[in-house]
Motif scaffolding. Structure first.
Motif, PDB file in Angstrom:
ATOM      1  N   UNK A  40       0.852  -1.182   0.000  1.00 44.68           N
ATOM      2  CA  UNK A  40       0.000   0.000   0.000  1.00 44.68           C
ATOM      3  C   UNK A  40       0.893   1.240   0.000  1.00 44.68           C
ATOM      4  N   UNK A  41       0.602   2.174  -0.877  1.00 42.45           N
ATOM      5  CA  UNK A  41       1.312   3.454  -0.910  1.00 42.45           C
ATOM      6  C   UNK A  41       0.330   4.549  -0.545  1.00 42.45           C
ATOM      7  N   UNK A 101       1.071  -4.805   3.958  1.00 43.48           N
ATOM      8  CA  UNK A 101      -0.043  -5.464   4.655  1.00 43.48           C
ATOM      9  C   UNK A 101       0.173  -6.964   4.582  1.00 43.48           C
ATOM     10  N   UNK A 102      -0.056  -7.658   5.692  1.00 43.82           N
ATOM     11  CA  UNK A 102       0.042  -9.119   5.701  1.00 43.82           C
ATOM     12  C   UNK A 102      -1.214  -9.677   6.369  1.00 43.82           C
ATOM     13  N   UNK A 103      -1.728 -10.785   5.833  1.00 49.14           N
ATOM     14  CA  UNK A 103      -2.864 -11.443   6.481  1.00 49.14           C
ATOM     15  C   UNK A 103      -2.956 -12.892   6.053  1.00 49.14           C
ATOM     16  N   UNK A 104      -3.384 -13.747   6.990  1.00 51.82           N
ATOM     17  CA  UNK A 104      -3.634 -15.150   6.668  1.00 51.82           C
ATOM     18  C   UNK A 104      -4.943 -15.309   5.905  1.00 51.82           C
ATOM     19  N   UNK A 105      -5.833 -14.322   6.003  1.00 47.88           N
ATOM     20  CA  UNK A 105      -7.150 -14.432   5.377  1.00 47.88           C
ATOM     21  C   UNK A 105      -7.439 -13.200   4.535  1.00 47.88           C
ATOM     22  N   UNK A 149      -7.166  -2.567   4.173  1.00 48.69           N
ATOM     23  CA  UNK A 149      -7.353  -1.676   3.024  1.00 48.69           C
ATOM     24  C   UNK A 149      -8.370  -0.587   3.347  1.00 48.69           C
ATOM     25  N   UNK A 150      -9.502  -0.987   3.939  1.00 43.92           N
ATOM     26  CA  UNK A 150     -10.550  -0.019   4.257  1.00 43.92           C
ATOM     27  C   UNK A 150     -10.110   0.966   5.332  1.00 43.92           C
ATOM     28  N   UNK A 151      -9.321   0.497   6.303  1.00 44.36           N
ATOM     29  CA  UNK A 151      -8.780   1.416   7.313  1.00 44.36           C
ATOM     30  C   UNK A 151      -7.939   2.510   6.656  1.00 44.36           C
ATOM     31  N   UNK A 152      -7.077   2.099   5.734  1.00 48.35           N
ATOM     32  CA  UNK A 152      -6.195   3.063   5.076  1.00 48.35           C
ATOM     33  C   UNK A 152      -6.979   4.003   4.170  1.00 48.35           C
ATOM     34  N   UNK A 153      -7.990   3.484   3.486  1.00 49.22           N
ATOM     35  CA  UNK A 153      -8.820   4.338   2.628  1.00 49.22           C
ATOM     36  C   UNK A 153      -9.564   5.380   3.459  1.00 49.22           C
TER      37      UNK A 153
END
Length: 486
Positions: A186-187, A365-369, A377-381
């Motif tokens: 994410x940039x 960003x890292x996630x198992x799911x 993504x939504x937090x950053x947006x």
């Protein structure tokens, strides 16, 4: 030659010494790749490169192993380039200088490249060996793993012939990995508005001496992100000194997307008394020393002289940058409900720098799911929309879903138990391995990941544990001897 060539297993350490001697940071692996290609051709092996630069080497089965399933040994060619301040090291031209310190191999003030140089060395050592039993063997060395897994993403179908793959990129003795997190870049870009610098005073704020480390494997350890901590101080100072007139002329931190930043800097211009700013820095440094005496014992926050900047951010930009970076989520977002003791979702800002009148923050960003990644993504947006910033996403790669009924896993468990004297741990790692991408292209591969103990990867404190390398080697060669029949 260095002293590590005297270590056992000698073939592996000799290859690691050769790898250290050839610079190979991400996007600059060509010299090492060409060395390996020339060596493989000289040995008469089948060797090819694909369109993105991945190397594939094949070696026929040894006598009596022709009817066993074929195996792929997989590693990546690149390393993370990080050096301590004051170490003059050009990662494009200078060799890494490994040395032995008790039971560890370290480098002289830089990353060692044991991630994934030990794995690569083990695969090449097995190719070179004349007395080890193995089935039909492929060695796959991928390009630019550390900066977006570009080699794995670009791997072509119908190239690999093996049915079992052993990835060599994990970092803990006594553990076998069967799953990993997916990831995405994410940039976040903040437009900058400058004005002429009319302030009377100026100084550079410096935060350094932090531990850093791997932004996946070490994200749960409480190690400080220098970019976030610098923003915390600026917010603290702004809120506690509302009449102090100051502006930021520049701000930066970190060098690579997948490492926790160890240093950050901000140039401040101001009209108030220098002693007030200096006192605030000293007080905040004392707060941090009390908070972080165990996790960050070498933390240093101070002011130093710098040439007067010609321009500074205007008032609105100044406040917006401080508030956005201070608010930016960072670290563990959620632990897994499915895999005990494993982080499910995290993010880390790895680099902050000014580019073409924009302040750019590079986040991993890292996630198992999938839903965890979408949540971040939504937090950053949302954060970007509140601060007139723009955020973009790229380079998403899938996680590696665990397969507990794997045939090669059961064989590895039995062999490792005999080597260790106890049962190995079966784990999922909160870091990006290429296995998920490779499984997407070759879904029928039976995959495990193993490796020796490596500490502080992606930082100049990186080191590899010598006894664990021997255990890893013994596991690898025993695995190859015990591959099941087709």
């Amino acid at each position: 030659m260095s002293e590590i060539q005297q270590l056992q297993p000698k073939l592996l350490w000799n290859w690691f010494d050769k790898i250290c001697a050839i610079p190979h940071p991400s996007y600059h692996e060509e010299k090492l790749a060409q060395f390996i290609l020339d060596w493989a051709k000289g040995k008469g092996f089948f060797v090819q490169r694909d369109s993105v630069g991945n190397i594939l080497i094949r070696k026929p089965a040894t006598k009596g192993m022709e009817n066993r399933k074929s195996v792929i040994l997989q590693a990546h060619l690149d390393m993370v380039p990080q050096a301590n301040e004051g170490i003059k090291h050009d990662f494009l031209t200078d060799p890494t200088l490994p040395y032995i310190d008790s039971d560890w191999v370290k480098a002289n003030g830089t990353t060692l490249g044991a991630d994934n140089g030990i794995g690569m060395a083990s695969a090449l050592a097995i190719l070179e060996s004349c007395d080890l039993s193995h089935p039909d063997l492929e060695v796959l060395l991928t390009m630019t793993e550390e900066q977006g897994m570009e080699g794995a993403i670009g791997l072509q179908p119908n190239w690999l012939q093996g049915s079992i793959m052993i990835n060599t990129d994990t970092e803990e003795d006594g553990e076998i990995y069967i799953g990993c997190a997916g990831g995405e870049n994410a940039d976040i870009n903040i437009p900058l508005v400058f004005k002429q610098n009319d302030f009377a005073n100026h100084s550079q704020l410096v935060l350094k001496g932090l531990s850093g480390g791997h932004s996946g494997c070490d994200i749960h350890t409480g190690r400080v992100n220098a970019i976030k901590m610098l923003a915390r101080f600026l917010a603290y100072f702004k809120q506690n000194n509302p009449t102090f007139d100051f502006a930021i002329a520049s701000i930066e931190g970190g060098t690579v997307r997948n490492a926790i930043p160890r240093e950050a800097f901000a140039t401040l211009c101001f009209n108030g008394e220098f002693s007030l700013l200096e006192s605030a820095v000293q007080n905040f440094a004392e707060i941090l020393r009390n908070e972080l005496s165990l996790s960050e014992p070498n933390l240093a926050l101070f002011l130093q002289s710098i040439d007067k900047p010609t321009q500074v951010f205007d008032s609105k930009t100044n406040h917006k940058i401080i508030d956005l970076i201070n608010l930016l989520p960072n670290g563990v977002i959620r632990n897994s409900d499915v895999v005990d003791g494993v982080v499910e979702t995290s993010l880390s800002i790895g680099v902050l720098k000014i580019e073409e009148n924009k302040l750019r923050g590079t986040i991993l960003i890292r996630s198992l799911i999938e839903s965890g990644r979408e949540y971040v993504e939504n937090l950053l947006l949302s954060l970007a929309s509140l601060s007139d910033a723009k955020v973009s996403f790229s380079g998403a790669y899938p996680g590696w879903e665990p397969q507990c009924e794997s045939e090669i896993l059961k064989i590895a468990q039995n062999i490792y138990s005999n080597i260790l004297g106890y049962s190995p741990k079966i784990k999922v790692i909160h870091a990006g391995l290429e296995c998920g991408l490779l499984k997407k292209i070759y879904p029928n591969l039976d995959v495990i990941s193993i490796g020796p103990t490596i500490r502080n990867a992606h930082s100049p404190d990186e080191k590899v544990y010598i006894p664990a390398v021997k255990n890893y080697w013994n596991l690898l060669i025993k695995l190859l001897e015990n591959i099941p029949q087709k």
